[in-house]
Write an enzyme that holds these catalytic residues in place. Structure first.
Site, PDB file in Angstrom:
ATOM      1  N   ASP A  59       0.897  -1.368  -0.100  1.00 14.54           N
ATOM      2  CA  ASP A  59       0.120   0.088   0.003  1.00 14.54           C
ATOM      3  C   ASP A  59       0.717   1.381  -0.028  1.00 14.54           C
ATOM      4  O   ASP A  59       0.830   2.211   0.881  1.00 14.54           O
ATOM      5  CB  ASP A  59      -1.095   0.162   1.415  1.00 14.54           C
ATOM      6  CG  ASP A  59      -1.895  -1.030   1.257  1.00 14.54           C
ATOM      7  OD1 ASP A  59      -2.193  -1.907   0.206  1.00 14.54           O
ATOM      8  OD2 ASP A  59      -1.936  -1.761   2.332  1.00 14.54           O
ATOM      9  N   GLU A  92     -11.447   1.130  -3.907  1.00 14.80           N
ATOM     10  CA  GLU A  92     -10.738   1.749  -2.662  1.00 14.80           C
ATOM     11  C   GLU A  92      -9.493   2.608  -3.063  1.00 14.80           C
ATOM     12  O   GLU A  92      -8.996   2.769  -4.166  1.00 14.80           O
ATOM     13  CB  GLU A  92     -10.239   0.500  -1.740  1.00 14.80           C
ATOM     14  CG  GLU A  92      -9.474  -0.587  -2.359  1.00 14.80           C
ATOM     15  CD  GLU A  92      -9.468  -1.779  -1.595  1.00 14.80           C
ATOM     16  OE1 GLU A  92     -10.179  -1.867  -0.498  1.00 14.80           O
ATOM     17  OE2 GLU A  92      -8.682  -2.810  -2.116  1.00 14.80           O
TER      18      GLU A  92
END
Length: 565
Positions: free
Chosen positions: A66, A238
């Site tokens: 991430d 997302e």
């Protein structure tokens, strides 16, 4: 042999900060003294000579998922998820987008966040970092431990502020956008309006927030419902980011889930609040349609963040994985870098059957020195514990007492009843496994009792690990013991795979070795200066893979000390 670089240390880590209670001194239990720890990685793909003017992918090997990146003049800063490990959210610095040095951690003191009793794949998800008017901002979610929050710092190496909580913001993956008119917006993933139409139906929301308090000053609105092709029931939209380029606002989001169907999709609008029109050529990054049996595959790519170099060229950081078979990988989700090409007003990363490369031409930036603690390629590293711990070392959840010390060239761990497998805060100090083929070793001086053990472990979570330790049987005779836990239905201490007696003087040193060879893990021990002796045979390393163990973290190697209740 590459020596470690002395970085800002974890000395003073256990201070009374952020509203938390001051940790107390640990009990006077048996101590294990680890004189050194070594790690060596030797992946086949990294053994290929790097072309002149090229860089190596992944730029951060191992469990660094991430990624989010920001630019401040000629400096670049990057952060990653760490879930329920502590310190949380590493901060990296680079001047060339290729060589990265960890300069600190955002969550670096007790009291900032509470990971008590959380699984290792809960905690801090998908941080985003931005810089505006001399201040750094990290927006993040503490899953099952408080929700969404923002922290700030004048210096990205820290200290970072205590979290400012955002009680009105649900879901996960908050990110900030600072518009030219002074307004600040927060985007996040959350449930759609009304009842979700299908499993994985999510939405991207946006709201204006106060630039000082970060609290909402407008009603949130949905800017993407489901995904860029809602008629196809896309899942898990997302990780939103907004970029203002020319006349358009570009919304970049991950879609498809973080496994093999992962992708990156784009939409744009002439107003920050929308309406956003998806790019007809989406996705702009994916590998999900390629032959899974290709050599040295990179899969599951997505969760991207864009940045520019000195010549205005665009680059993108994103996560991906390197499976050794099918969808099996133990090194977790890693950070990759690729150039971006603008075509017809859209930033494109991959097209058609284009592969994410292991090597590519470097950005147009002066090459920086290779960091003292390498982050990619094949390397060996030896930690002598002659200075306080560097910030890449990991603890399982947040320490609440001082059970470790670095003294006289050794890491000293107190054996405690909070053990691996209990979902507590065991005496474990670990580092990431960054290669498919790797070796970790350590030397420990320890006098065991029938209720204590110390040694070296390879772990993916509390439920999936191998532990190779020095213990004692019921009569007090010393033994080397290999344990394996392969699921939550087993005892927290797992099963004993093998146990052999050893003879040596009290406090004499034992060396432990764990070798990872893709899906095979091998274990060995040596007393004093003797030869290594294998124990337990070949073990199935797939139990440390994300496919088997689940969750979002990668495997780690660590030193541990524990005792029975």
């Amino acid at each position: 042999m590459i020596r470690r670089l002395i970085l800002p240390a974890l000395a003073g880590l256990l201070c009374a900060c952020g509203g938390g209670d001051e940790p107390t001194a640990g009990p006077a239990d048996a101590e294990a003294r680890f004189d050194w720890f070594s790690y060596e990685g030797r992946d086949e793909v990294f053994a290929q000579a790097l072309g002149e003017g090229d860089y190596q992918n992944p730029i951060l090997a191992g469990f660094y998922p991430d990624p989010s990146i920001t630019q401040v003049g000629g400096d670049y800063y990057l952060v990653n998820s760490t879930f329920a490990y502590f310190p949380g959210i590493p901060v990296f610095h680079s001047t060339d987008l290729v060589n990265w040095m960890q300069i600190g951690n955002v969550i670096d003191r007790p009291g900032m966040l509470d990971f008590k009793d959380l699984g290792l794949s809960r905690g801090v998800f998908a941080p985003t970092i931005e810089h505006h008017d001399g201040l750094f901002y990290v927006a993040n979610t503490c899953v099952d431990c408080g929700g969404n929050f923002i922290v700030t710092a004048e210096d990205p190496s820290g200290p970072w502020s205590d979290p400012v909580w955002l009680p009105e913001v649900g879901g996960i993956d908050p990110s900030l956008f600072f518009d030219e008119d002074g307004k600040v917006y927060l985007m996040n993933n959350d449930a759609p309006v009304g009842e979700p139409r299908y499993d994985g139906h999510r939405a991207i929301w946006i709201r204006e927030i106060d630039p000082d308090t970060f609290q909402s000053i407008s009603e949130p609105i949905v800017i993407i419902d489901g995904g860029v092709r809602p008629e196809e029931n896309p899942i898990w939209i997302e990780g939103p980011h907004i970029y203002h380029v020319g006349e358009y606002y570009y919304l970049s989001s991950a879609e498809g889930g973080t496994a093999i169907n992962h992708s990156q999709v784009l939409a744009r609008a002439d107003n920050v609040l929308g309406p956003y029109t998806p790019f007809e050529g989406n996705p702009v990054l994916t590998q999900r349609h390629l032959d899974p049996d290709r050599e040295h595959p990179i899969t599951s790519v997505g969760h991207a963040d864009f940045v520019t170099d000195a010549e205005g060229n665009w680059w993108v950081s994103f996560l991906g994985v390197r499976p050794y078979e099918g969808d099996f990988y133990n090194t977790g989700r890693e950070t990759f870098l690729m150039p971006v090409e603008w075509k017809d007003g859209w930033p494109i990363i991959t097209e058609g059957d284009e592969l994410v490369p292991y090597q590519a031409a470097r950005p147009a930036l002066p090459a920086a020195e290779t960091p003292g603690i390498p982050m990619t390629g094949n390397f060996s590293l030896r930690e002598e514990f002659d200075t306080p711990l560097d910030p890449y070392w990991l603890f399982v959840r947040v320490p609440q007492e001082e059970w470790w010390q670095v003294e006289e060239g050794a890491l000293v761990l107190t054996s405690r009843a909070e053990r691996l497998g209990d979902r507590k805060q065991p005496s474990v100090v670990a580092r990431r496994q960054q290669h498919l083929t790797a070796t970790a070793m350590t030397l420990v001086e320890f006098t065991p009792t029938p209720d204590s053990e110390a040694g070296l472990l390879a772990m993916q979570s509390d439920e999936y690990y191998f532990a190779l330790g020095l213990g004692a049987d019921e009569e007090g005779a010393h033994v080397i013991r290999l344990r394996r836990r392969a699921g939550g239905d087993q005892s927290p201490r797992g099963d004993v795979v093998a146990e052999v007696p050893v003879e040596f003087s009290s406090g004499e040193a034992v060396r432990f070795r764990i070798e990872a060879d893709r899906d095979i893990y091998r274990f060995a021990y040596a007393v004093a200066d003797g030869e290594f002796t294998a124990i337990g045979g070949d073990q199935d390393g797939k139990l440390l893979s994300t496919r088997t163990a689940g969750g979002f973290v990668g495997a780690t190697f660590g030193m541990y000390a524990e005792k029975a209740d």
